[in-house]
Write a protein that holds these residues in place. Structure first.
Motif, PDB file in Angstrom:
ATOM      1  N   ASN A   1      45.989  44.873  33.991  1.00 18.97           N
ATOM      2  CA  ASN A   1      47.375  44.812  35.074  1.00 18.97           C
ATOM      3  C   ASN A   1      48.038  46.178  34.680  1.00 18.97           C
ATOM      4  OD1 ASN A   1      49.289  44.063  36.661  1.00 18.97           O
ATOM      5  ND2 ASN A   1      50.429  42.623  35.330  1.00 18.97           N
ATOM      6  N   PRO A   2      47.551  47.220  35.123  1.00 19.15           N
ATOM      7  CA  PRO A   2      48.118  48.595  34.969  1.00 19.15           C
ATOM      8  C   PRO A   2      49.249  48.541  35.693  1.00 19.15           C
ATOM      9  CG  PRO A   2      46.143  48.655  36.383  1.00 19.15           C
ATOM     10  CD  PRO A   2      46.190  47.462  35.844  1.00 19.15           C
ATOM     11  N   ARG A   3      50.287  49.517  35.261  1.00 21.50           N
ATOM     12  CA  ARG A   3      51.642  49.513  35.835  1.00 21.50           C
ATOM     13  C   ARG A   3      51.387  50.506  37.005  1.00 21.50           C
ATOM     14  NH1 ARG A   3      54.448  45.365  35.128  1.00 21.50           N
ATOM     15  NH2 ARG A   3      52.824  44.411  33.803  1.00 21.50           N
TER      16      ARG A   3
ATOM     17  N   GLU B   1      49.928  53.101  39.938  1.00 18.52           N
ATOM     18  CA  GLU B   1      49.085  53.257  41.076  1.00 18.52           C
ATOM     19  C   GLU B   1      47.964  54.215  40.526  1.00 18.52           C
ATOM     20  OE1 GLU B   1      48.623  51.567  44.268  1.00 18.52           O
ATOM     21  OE2 GLU B   1      50.155  50.211  43.376  1.00 18.52           O
TER      22      GLU B   1
ATOM     23  N   LYS C   1      45.391  52.441  38.321  1.00 21.51           N
ATOM     24  CA  LYS C   1      44.838  51.337  38.824  1.00 21.51           C
ATOM     25  C   LYS C   1      43.671  51.879  39.827  1.00 21.51           C
ATOM     26  CE  LYS C   1      46.652  48.950  42.313  1.00 21.51           C
ATOM     27  NZ  LYS C   1      47.793  47.930  43.019  1.00 21.51           N
ATOM     28  N   ASP C   2      44.080  53.007  40.567  1.00 22.78           N
ATOM     29  CA  ASP C   2      42.899  53.424  41.413  1.00 22.78           C
ATOM     30  C   ASP C   2      41.907  54.095  40.532  1.00 22.78           C
ATOM     31  OD1 ASP C   2      44.129  52.804  43.708  1.00 22.78           O
ATOM     32  OD2 ASP C   2      45.281  54.869  43.898  1.00 22.78           O
TER      33      ASP C   2
ATOM     34  N   ILE D   1      40.768  53.208  37.311  1.00 21.52           N
ATOM     35  CA  ILE D   1      40.022  52.210  36.316  1.00 21.52           C
ATOM     36  C   ILE D   1      39.349  51.190  37.607  1.00 21.52           C
ATOM     37  CG2 ILE D   1      41.455  52.355  34.557  1.00 21.52           C
ATOM     38  CD1 ILE D   1      42.309  49.560  35.180  1.00 21.52           C
ATOM     39  N   THR D   2      39.962  51.020  38.639  1.00 22.19           N
ATOM     40  CA  THR D   2      39.108  50.173  39.526  1.00 22.19           C
ATOM     41  C   THR D   2      37.995  50.810  40.525  1.00 22.19           C
ATOM     42  OG1 THR D   2      40.761  50.425  41.552  1.00 22.19           O
ATOM     43  CG2 THR D   2      40.871  48.533  39.982  1.00 22.19           C
TER      44      THR D   2
ATOM     45  N   ARG E   1      38.617  53.693  42.768  1.00 22.08           N
ATOM     46  CA  ARG E   1      39.123  54.104  43.833  1.00 22.08           C
ATOM     47  C   ARG E   1      39.402  55.477  43.712  1.00 22.08           C
ATOM     48  NH1 ARG E   1      40.596  48.644  43.927  1.00 22.08           N
ATOM     49  NH2 ARG E   1      40.056  47.425  45.655  1.00 22.08           N
TER      50      ARG E   1
END
Lengths: 229, 269
Positions: free
Chosen positions: B254-256, B258, B261-262, B264-265, B267
């Protein structure tokens, strides 16, 4: 945020996963609707269709399980992707249960059709409609990753519970007043209980959607209220 | 869920730690006119393995190298801000850089054993730092270092063979043993497994796990799964910024931010 993964095959798999969950959800919504029609309108044909349709729901669950294992093994999803994939796996287990409840209602509709003596059924379709809408909205929330919609689903569960309590009292009254109705009322009581459980399951789905969308669990208060259910 | 205080880039709960092993405050690194690291403040503790992740060119290796002044060897590099080891400014004029690099050891991407025997690879550091007064002392250090590096059983019968004759994974463990031999407090690892096969990688990761707590370990890795497996704290760098620093489990579930998140996922464009 960037919606697309660098590896587009990953997007394809996630989209396929969402499609399968949506199809499963659509099928159980329809199953509940048809099972209730079978009950109210005493149409055994509809009941048969619900019972047969449940096989496809079970097959979809197995397909989602396989796809989720594949995605985890091959794509190593992270963060919101990981939460969504895990949520999908858990949600289809719950949808499958909802399908079973719809099937059970269909079976009972066959048993009591033909010797209907009472008319307490007016409350049941209204109750089923709310539960069905909860399922629909929970799955909509999953498809759109909408935490607000998921929260709204959870709040509606109390309406279903209130219906159940009301129907329970009505049916007990019938049984006390006229023991000939006991068999029929017992079936209807189970139908009401099934719908009540569908509401609980829709709530569970909504909780999973909330977590998948936000990474946060719902406040403890809501979960405790559910436990009392 | 813990909320991160991004003003100091510390992780909640770490406040209880009496003193951080290393701290950096407002660190900037420039290569000539180009700024490679922008205002990075971070704390590194003994109890945790800290992973630095981020795309190529994000500054994670540059930042790692500031922690034992390896950037001193790059003529155009300039470092501003404060970096401390046990509260002591490592860029102070009184700091002995050779001593600093013994205390803050480093393991590189490509295993780089000296073209000497396995024994001498380990014994070199203790000899020049005067950690052993006799051959017997040195033997003890060599054995204990190789044991801690998880290599002893594989090489104990051929300590006189050349270090370069070992397999890649063994060479890397030899380099870790060489860093350990001078009793460091911090070990910096710059992509230590990127030249190794999965089994050699697993052995290094197991070694990192075994060494945790005895040394403060900081690892730079391109492999996010590796960061997730070996670390308890993860820092994500992007274009010279420290975007997010937190508990590894939180960063990967649950990274804080954006940008985190982009990345590590998968994107990241």
């Amino acid at each position: 945020m960037a919606e697309q993964h660098t590896v587009s095959a990953f997007d394809d798999e996630i989209n396929r996963l969402r499609g399968l969950v949506a199809e499963m959800g659509g099928r159980v919504e329809l199953a509940l609707d048809e099972a209730m029609q079978a009950l109210v309108k005493q149409e055994p044909g509809l009941a048969e269709r619900v019972i047969e349709g449940d096989l496809r729901v079970d097959a979809l669950e197995a397909e989602v399980e396989k796809l989720v294992v594949q995605i985890i093994a091959l794509r190593a999803p992270m963060a919101n992707d990981l939460r969504e994939v895990i949520a999908a796996l858990k949600i289809v287990g719950v949808i499958e249960r909802i399908g079973d409840y719809a099937k059970n209602i269909a079976k009972r509709s066959r048993q009591i059709s033909g010797h209907r003596t009472i008319e307490p059924i007016s409350l049941l379709p209204s109750m089923a409609q709310i539960a069905g809408e909860m399922v629909h909205d929970a799955l909509d929330a999953f498809a759109t990753r909408n935490a607000v919609l998921a929260s709204a689903v959870i709040e509606r569960d109390v309406l279903v519970d209130n219906f159940y309590n009301s129907i329970f009292r009505t049916l007990v009254t019938y049984m006390v007043e006229n023991p000939k109705t006991i068999s029929e009322c017992a079936h209807l009581l189970f139908v009401a209980k099934n719908i009540e459980r569908i509401g609980d399951h829709a709530t569970n789905v909504a909780e999973m959607v909330y977590y998948a969308a936000t990474g946060e669990y719902l406040p403890e208060r809501d979960r405790a209220a559910l436990a009392e259910g | 869920m813990v909320a991160l205080d991004m003003t100091t880039d510390t992780v909640p709960g770490d406040a209880a730690v009496a003193q951080h092993k290393m701290t950096t405050r407002n660190v900037n690194v420039y290569y000539g006119a180009k700024q490679a690291i922008k205002d990075v403040s971070i704390d590194i503790d003994m109890d945790n393995v800290t992973a630095f992740i981020g795309p190529s060119g994000c500054g994670k290796s540059t930042f790692l190298r500031t922690l034992n002044r390896m950037n001193d060897t790059v003529a155009s590099a300039r470092v501003t801000g404060e970096i401390t080891l046990d509260g002591e400014d490592i860029y102070a004029s009184s700091m002995d850089v050779v001593q600093l690099r013994a205390r803050v050891g480093m393991v590189f991407q490509k295993p780089n054993p000296f073209p000497k025997s396995i024994y001498d690879n380990i014994a070199y550091g203790p000899r020049i730092h005067g950690l052993a007064t006799s051959k017997a002392d040195l033997d003890v250090i060599v054995e204990s270092s190789l044991r801690r590096a998880g290599l002893w059983d594989e090489v104990k019968d051929r300590l006189r063979d050349s270090g370069t004759a070992l397999s890649g994974g063994q060479q890397q463990r030899l380099c870790i043993g060489r860093a350990i031999a001078v009793e460091p407090e911090v070990i910096l690892m710059d992509e230590p497994c990127s030249a190794l096969d999965p089994i050699a990688t697993a052995k290094i990761e197991e070694l990192i796990h075994a060494l945790r707590g005895r040394y403060a370990i900081v690892i730079v890795t391109h492999n996010m799964q590796q960061a997730a497996r070996v670390s308890q704290r993860t820092a994500f760098f992007h274009l010279g910024d420290l975007v997010e620093y937190g508990v590894t489990t939180d960063i990967f579930t649950n990274p804080r931010e954006e940008r985190t998140k982009d990345y590590i996922t998968g994107r990241y464009g």
